[in-house]
Structures are given as structure tokens and as C-alpha cells.
Motif scaffolding. Structure first.
Motif, PDB file in Angstrom:
ATOM      1  N   GLN A 103       0.842  -1.202   0.000  1.00 32.24           N
ATOM      2  CA  GLN A 103       0.000   0.000   0.000  1.00 32.24           C
ATOM      3  C   GLN A 103       0.877   1.251   0.000  1.00 32.24           C
ATOM      4  O   GLN A 103       0.632   2.208  -0.751  1.00 32.24           O
ATOM      5  N   HIS A 104       1.923   1.244   0.825  1.00 27.91           N
ATOM      6  CA  HIS A 104       2.807   2.411   0.900  1.00 27.91           C
ATOM      7  C   HIS A 104       3.718   2.490  -0.316  1.00 27.91           C
ATOM      8  O   HIS A 104       4.060   3.596  -0.764  1.00 27.91           O
ATOM      9  N   ASP A 105       4.120   1.342  -0.858  1.00 29.19           N
ATOM     10  CA  ASP A 105       4.863   1.364  -2.125  1.00 29.19           C
ATOM     11  C   ASP A 105       4.036   2.069  -3.197  1.00 29.19           C
ATOM     12  O   ASP A 105       4.528   2.972  -3.905  1.00 29.19           O
ATOM     13  N   ASP A 106       2.774   1.639  -3.342  1.00 26.39           N
ATOM     14  CA  ASP A 106       1.920   2.166  -4.405  1.00 26.39           C
ATOM     15  C   ASP A 106       1.640   3.655  -4.222  1.00 26.39           C
ATOM     16  O   ASP A 106       1.485   4.394  -5.206  1.00 26.39           O
ATOM     17  N   GLN A 107       1.577   4.101  -2.958  1.00 29.32           N
ATOM     18  CA  GLN A 107       1.383   5.533  -2.721  1.00 29.32           C
ATOM     19  C   GLN A 107       2.561   6.327  -3.273  1.00 29.32           C
ATOM     20  O   GLN A 107       2.387   7.394  -3.886  1.00 29.32           O
ATOM     21  N   VAL A 108       3.775   5.805  -3.062  1.00 34.84           N
ATOM     22  CA  VAL A 108       4.971   6.484  -3.572  1.00 34.84           C
ATOM     23  C   VAL A 108       5.001   6.431  -5.092  1.00 34.84           C
ATOM     24  O   VAL A 108       5.286   7.436  -5.760  1.00 34.84           O
ATOM     25  N   PHE A 109       4.672   5.253  -5.682  1.00 36.93           N
ATOM     26  CA  PHE A 109       4.666   5.127  -7.142  1.00 36.93           C
ATOM     27  C   PHE A 109       3.656   6.090  -7.774  1.00 36.93           C
ATOM     28  O   PHE A 109       3.936   6.718  -8.804  1.00 36.93           O
ATOM     29  N   ALA A 110       2.480   6.197  -7.159  1.00 40.61           N
ATOM     30  CA  ALA A 110       1.408   7.002  -7.752  1.00 40.61           C
ATOM     31  C   ALA A 110       1.606   8.498  -7.542  1.00 40.61           C
ATOM     32  O   ALA A 110       1.335   9.314  -8.434  1.00 40.61           O
ATOM     33  N   SER A 111       2.078   8.880  -6.355  1.00 39.64           N
ATOM     34  CA  SER A 111       2.155  10.311  -6.029  1.00 39.64           C
ATOM     35  C   SER A 111       3.525  10.919  -6.293  1.00 39.64           C
ATOM     36  O   SER A 111       3.653  12.134  -6.467  1.00 39.64           O
ATOM     37  N   GLY A 112       4.552  10.069  -6.271  1.00 38.06           N
ATOM     38  CA  GLY A 112       5.909  10.607  -6.394  1.00 38.06           C
ATOM     39  C   GLY A 112       6.365  11.354  -5.162  1.00 38.06           C
ATOM     40  O   GLY A 112       7.347  12.095  -5.195  1.00 38.06           O
ATOM     41  N   VAL A 113       5.637  11.144  -4.048  1.00 36.11           N
ATOM     42  CA  VAL A 113       5.941  11.840  -2.791  1.00 36.11           C
ATOM     43  C   VAL A 113       6.544  10.840  -1.802  1.00 36.11           C
ATOM     44  O   VAL A 113       6.041   9.722  -1.673  1.00 36.11           O
ATOM     45  N   PRO A 114       7.622  11.204  -1.100  1.00 34.22           N
ATOM     46  CA  PRO A 114       8.208  10.302  -0.106  1.00 34.22           C
ATOM     47  C   PRO A 114       7.192   9.914   0.970  1.00 34.22           C
ATOM     48  O   PRO A 114       6.251  10.657   1.271  1.00 34.22           O
ATOM     49  N   ASP A 115       7.403   8.749   1.571  1.00 29.64           N
ATOM     50  CA  ASP A 115       6.462   8.208   2.563  1.00 29.64           C
ATOM     51  C   ASP A 115       7.261   7.699   3.758  1.00 29.64           C
ATOM     52  O   ASP A 115       8.334   7.106   3.601  1.00 29.64           O
ATOM     53  N   LEU A 116       6.721   7.952   4.952  1.00 33.16           N
ATOM     54  CA  LEU A 116       7.324   7.432   6.186  1.00 33.16           C
ATOM     55  C   LEU A 116       6.255   6.683   6.948  1.00 33.16           C
ATOM     56  O   LEU A 116       5.174   7.215   7.200  1.00 33.16           O
ATOM     57  N   ASN A 117       6.563   5.442   7.337  1.00 37.06           N
ATOM     58  CA  ASN A 117       5.544   4.634   7.995  1.00 37.06           C
ATOM     59  C   ASN A 117       6.178   3.740   9.055  1.00 37.06           C
ATOM     60  O   ASN A 117       7.307   3.261   8.895  1.00 37.06           O
ATOM     61  N   GLU A 118       5.433   3.539  10.144  1.00 38.00           N
ATOM     62  CA  GLU A 118       5.843   2.563  11.158  1.00 38.00           C
ATOM     63  C   GLU A 118       5.249   1.208  10.778  1.00 38.00           C
ATOM     64  O   GLU A 118       4.051   1.095  10.542  1.00 38.00           O
ATOM     65  N   GLU A 119       6.100   0.185  10.732  1.00 46.52           N
ATOM     66  CA  GLU A 119       5.668  -1.128  10.266  1.00 46.52           C
ATOM     67  C   GLU A 119       6.149  -2.219  11.214  1.00 46.52           C
ATOM     68  O   GLU A 119       7.156  -2.050  11.905  1.00 46.52           O
TER      69      GLU A 119
END
Length: 273
Positions: A65-81
Motif C-alpha cells: 500500500q505504501h509502495d503504491d502511494q509512492v509510485f502514484a504520487s511521487g511523494v516520499p512516505d514514512l511509515n511505522e511497520e
């Protein structure tokens, strides 16, 4: 592997935190040694593979889900996993994912940097538990203090002209104030000559409580009443002195029996005069 690529691999392998590169099919195409150590797998086992090969479906769904957010938006993502390792252990991670672009600025993959925060989270959890236990203990202590403070401090006439103030329990400032009010009222009402203050059952008093009793002794003297302190320990004596009570100028006795004998002797001496 050419010299430039080999040098780059050496550089990323020298980084203490795990890092990886993924293509848009979520496959790991490059990573460092710390990433292999985290997964407990060799580089050959990881390269070209993806999350479903190593992690349970619920965790894979979060990662992708977070990979796809980065692919789609081109915006960096930070998540606790949370991840489950090959040995069954679980770790808590902060993963920062940054898009990788080609010459045309299209997002062709992502770069991920991982920080393992498992130990910090466990420390925070233990700290929270300790703070909660400390708060619970403090609540119990405060409740006990309220009960003790609410206890009636009796003032007993044990002989004509002689009153006994038995103090039991922690000598807090509020209890000392309550005791002072009681004994001054009794002395004023009865014209008492001597008050025995028995601190045998008192724990180590605090300085504020000792200072309050010191003022009580001075107030009793103004009423023409002498005070005999009985049952005082060496530790309590130090606290009373810190509280401003000069024990050198006060009659003290080790036991209540000795204190009563002394009070009677003083009373007889006063009668003969």
C-alpha cells in the motif's frame, strides 16, 4: 560487477541501517548487507524476490500500500511497520520510501531506508508501565495519607494536670497541625500543667511536621504548660532539630512510663513550692 558498481555496493554495505531499492513490481533489485541481516537471508535469496516470498499477507498488504502511494504520487512516505522474521521474531520498523525517477522524471521504483525501533519501543513500553505503576502506588500512598490525616488525635488526661498526646502513624504536616490544635484547645480548657507528647508510634517525621510540633511546644509554653517528649528515636531527634526544635531545652524521656514519672515529680515539686 564493474568497479563503480562495486564501490557503490561497498558504500551501502557500510551503512548500519538496512536499505533497499524496489522496482514498480515491488521486487528488490538492490540492497545492502544490513537488509540481508534484518531478513536473515542471503543476497541470492532476496534479489529479484518480493515481500510475499518472506512475509505474511497482512504485512505484505501494508508494505505494498505504501509502495503504491509512492509510485502514484511521487511523494516520499514514512511509515511505522511490523515485520515477522524468518526465525518467527517480530520487529518494529520506521521505513522511509523515496521515489526513483528516470531521465524523463517518471517514477520507476523507490528507495527505502529502514530504522529498527524495536528496542526503543520496548523501552518506551516498559517506561510507560513503570510510570503507571508509580502513579498507582502514589495514589495508594495519598489515599493512606488521607485516611491517617482523618484519624482523630486523642488528648487524654492520665493524671490530674497531666495530658497525654499519643501520636500514631506518619507525622505529616497536616497531622501535626491537627494534633497541635487539639492539644492547645485541651490545655486552654483544663489549665493543664504538663503535656506528654508520645512519638513512640510515629514513623520518621518530615521536617515540616517536626517544625509544626516545635511551634506547638512553644505555644504550650506561652500557656504556662511544660512539655515532655517521650519515645523519640535518634533519627527522629535529628529531624526535630532540623525542624527548629531545640531538644536541649526540652525534657525528653525514652518511655511513656519514665515520662509520667518525671511529670509527677515535677508536679510534686511545684506543689511543695
Amino acid at each position: 560487477m564493474n568497479t563503480e558498481a562495486g564501490l557503490l555496493q561497498e558504500l551501502v554495505d557500510g551503512m548500519p541501517d538496512p536499505m533497499f531499492f524496489k522496482d514498480r513490481q515491488h521486487r528488490w533489485i538492490a540492497f545492502n548487507r544490513a537488509f540481508c541481516d534484518l531478513l536473515g537471508r542471503s543476497a541470492e535469496e532476496i534479489r529479484g524476490r518480493s515481500d510475499p516470498d518472506f512475509f505474511p499477507p497482512d504485512q505484505v498488504a501494508v508494505f505494498w500500500q505504501h509502495d503504491d502511494q509512492v509510485f502514484a504520487s511521487g511523494v516520499p512516505d514514512l511509515n511505522e511497520e511490523k515485520i515477522t522474521l524468518a526465525n518467527g521474531g517480530q520487529r518494529v520498523l520506521w521505513t522511509r520510501k523515496v521515489p526513483i525517477r528516470d531521465a524523463s522524471r517518471a517514477v520507476v521504483g523507490l528507495y527505502g531506508l529502514i530504522m529498527d525501533i524495536t528496542d526503543q519501543m520496548e523501552h518506551a513500553r516498559k517506561t510507560e508501565l513503570l510510570e503507571a505503576e508509580a502513579a498507582r502506588q502514589q495514589a495508594i500512598i495519598e489515599a493512606q495519607e488521607r485516611v491517617i490525616d482523618g484519624l482523630v488525635v486523642p488528648v487524654l488526661e492520665i493524671w490530674e494536670g497531666i495530658l497525654l498526646l499519643p501520636l500514631v502513624g506518619a507525622l505529616s504536616q497536616s497531622r501535626a497541625a491537627h494534633a497541635t490544635e487539639s492539644v492547645l484547645a485541651a490545655v486552654s480548657e483544663r489549665g493543664t500543667e504538663t503535656v506528654l507528647i508520645d512519638v513512640t508510634g510515629v514513623g520518621l517525621p518530615d521536617v515540616a511536621g517536626a517544625a509544626m510540633l516545635a511551634r506547638a511546644v512553644r505555644a504550650l509554653a506561652l500557656l504556662g504548660c511544660r512539655t515532655i517528649l517521650v519515645g523519640i528515636s535518634a533519627e527522629s531527634a535529628r529531624t526535630f532539630i532540623e525542624g527548629g526544635l531545640d531538644l536541649g531545652g526540652m525534657t525528653t524521656c525514652a518511655t511513656l512510663k519514665q515520662g509520667l514519672s518525671r511529670a509527677l515529680a515535677l508536679r510534686r515539686g511545684s506543689s511543695r513550692r
